[in-house]
Design a protein around this motif. Structure first.
Motif, PDB file in Angstrom:
ATOM      1  N   UNK A 192       0.786  -1.225   0.000  1.00  0.00           N
ATOM      2  CA  UNK A 192       0.000   0.000   0.000  1.00  0.00           C
ATOM      3  C   UNK A 192       0.819   1.276   0.000  1.00  0.00           C
ATOM      4  N   UNK A 193       2.133   1.173   0.172  1.00  0.00           N
ATOM      5  CA  UNK A 193       2.971   2.373   0.167  1.00  0.00           C
ATOM      6  C   UNK A 193       3.283   2.764  -1.273  1.00  0.00           C
ATOM      7  N   UNK A 194       3.212   4.063  -1.542  1.00  0.00           N
ATOM      8  CA  UNK A 194       3.559   4.535  -2.878  1.00  0.00           C
ATOM      9  C   UNK A 194       5.059   4.787  -2.955  1.00  0.00           C
ATOM     10  N   UNK A 195       5.560   4.834  -4.167  1.00  0.00           N
ATOM     11  CA  UNK A 195       6.982   5.075  -4.379  1.00  0.00           C
ATOM     12  C   UNK A 195       7.370   6.444  -3.821  1.00  0.00           C
ATOM     13  N   UNK A 196       6.515   7.439  -4.025  1.00  0.00           N
ATOM     14  CA  UNK A 196       6.797   8.779  -3.505  1.00  0.00           C
ATOM     15  C   UNK A 196       6.851   8.779  -1.982  1.00  0.00           C
ATOM     16  N   UNK A 197       5.950   8.026  -1.354  1.00  0.00           N
ATOM     17  CA  UNK A 197       5.921   7.950   0.103  1.00  0.00           C
ATOM     18  C   UNK A 197       7.215   7.323   0.622  1.00  0.00           C
ATOM     19  N   UNK A 198       7.662   6.278  -0.042  1.00  0.00           N
ATOM     20  CA  UNK A 198       8.898   5.601   0.368  1.00  0.00           C
ATOM     21  C   UNK A 198      10.090   6.538   0.181  1.00  0.00           C
ATOM     22  N   UNK A 199      10.116   7.259  -0.955  1.00  0.00           N
ATOM     23  CA  UNK A 199      11.210   8.204  -1.192  1.00  0.00           C
ATOM     24  C   UNK A 199      11.222   9.306  -0.136  1.00  0.00           C
ATOM     25  N   UNK A 200      10.041   9.803   0.217  1.00  0.00           N
ATOM     26  CA  UNK A 200       9.946  10.855   1.237  1.00  0.00           C
ATOM     27  C   UNK A 200      10.413  10.337   2.598  1.00  0.00           C
ATOM     28  N   UNK A 201      10.026   9.117   2.931  1.00  0.00           N
ATOM     29  CA  UNK A 201      10.449   8.538   4.206  1.00  0.00           C
ATOM     30  C   UNK A 201      11.954   8.308   4.228  1.00  0.00           C
ATOM     31  N   UNK A 202      12.515   7.902   3.098  1.00  0.00           N
ATOM     32  CA  UNK A 202      13.967   7.728   3.026  1.00  0.00           C
ATOM     33  C   UNK A 202      14.675   9.066   3.202  1.00  0.00           C
ATOM     34  N   UNK A 203      14.138  10.114   2.580  1.00  0.00           N
ATOM     35  CA  UNK A 203      14.736  11.436   2.690  1.00  0.00           C
ATOM     36  C   UNK A 203      14.684  11.930   4.139  1.00  0.00           C
ATOM     37  N   UNK A 204      13.539  11.736   4.790  1.00  0.00           N
ATOM     38  CA  UNK A 204      13.405  12.151   6.190  1.00  0.00           C
ATOM     39  C   UNK A 204      14.353  11.355   7.088  1.00  0.00           C
ATOM     40  N   UNK A 205      14.465  10.066   6.832  1.00  0.00           N
ATOM     41  CA  UNK A 205      15.364   9.236   7.635  1.00  0.00           C
ATOM     42  C   UNK A 205      16.810   9.691   7.462  1.00  0.00           C
ATOM     43  N   UNK A 206      17.177  10.058   6.243  1.00  0.00           N
ATOM     44  CA  UNK A 206      18.535  10.545   5.990  1.00  0.00           C
ATOM     45  C   UNK A 206      18.780  11.864   6.713  1.00  0.00           C
TER      46      UNK A 206
END
Length: 169
Positions: A102-116
């Motif tokens: 259910x996660x979108x690619x944009x959501x995953x990219x945003x979460x990766x950016x925030x984690x970084x």
């Protein structure tokens, strides 16, 4: 005469059905396309050929070593072809915008950016805390040296030398 015609139609349907089903199965789908090929022949085969490859995710605990290796290779191949890896662990092809979880690619990219960003902030904070601890240690040493000077255990010259050394002057 109609018997020969009917037999020909059935044989043709079986051939197209088997071919269509084989194509779909080779693409990784667990679907029975025999009847589509049987009734629609060449059209069903074209549709089957245009279907994207299906990458089945394996449960690593219950799958064999061979299927694990196949899954890992499939994931690596997809990542090389601009695929993306979801936080759930699935590797998705580049044309897929949403993972099965259910996660979108944009959501995953945003979460990766925030984690970084959080990782960088934590790293900077750790460095500043280390610097603060180092400064506090120098200050404590300087206070001890001042106490030794006040007691008369060291001379003013020794104190000044140590002070310059501690303060990097």
């Amino acid at each position: 005469m109609w018997f020969v015609w009917l037999l020909g139609v059935i044989i043709r349907g079986v051939i197209w059905g088997c071919a269509t089903n084989a194509v779909v199965n080779n693409k990784g789908y667990n679907e029975n396309w025999f009847w589509w090929g049987f009734f629609f022949g060449f059209i069903a085969l074209i549709v089957a050929l245009t279907k994207p490859e299906c990458y089945i995710s394996y449960d690593y605990q219950s799958s064999s070593l061979l299927s694990q290796a196949a899954q890992e290779e499939s994931g690596k191949r997809m990542l090389r072809n601009d695929g993306w890896k979801c936080q759930c662990g699935r590797v998705n092809p580049s044309y897929t915008g949403t993972c099965a979880c259910g996660r979108s690619k944009d959501m995953v990219d945003e979460q990766k950016r925030k984690a970084e960003e959080e990782r960088k902030k934590a790293e900077e904070e750790k460095k500043s805390q280390e610097k603060l601890a180092e400064d506090n240690l120098k200050l404590d040493n300087l206070k001890k040296m001042k106490e030794l000077l006040d007691v008369g255990a060291i001379t003013q010259e020794e104190y000044d030398t140590k002070k310059k050394q501690l303060l990097d002057i």
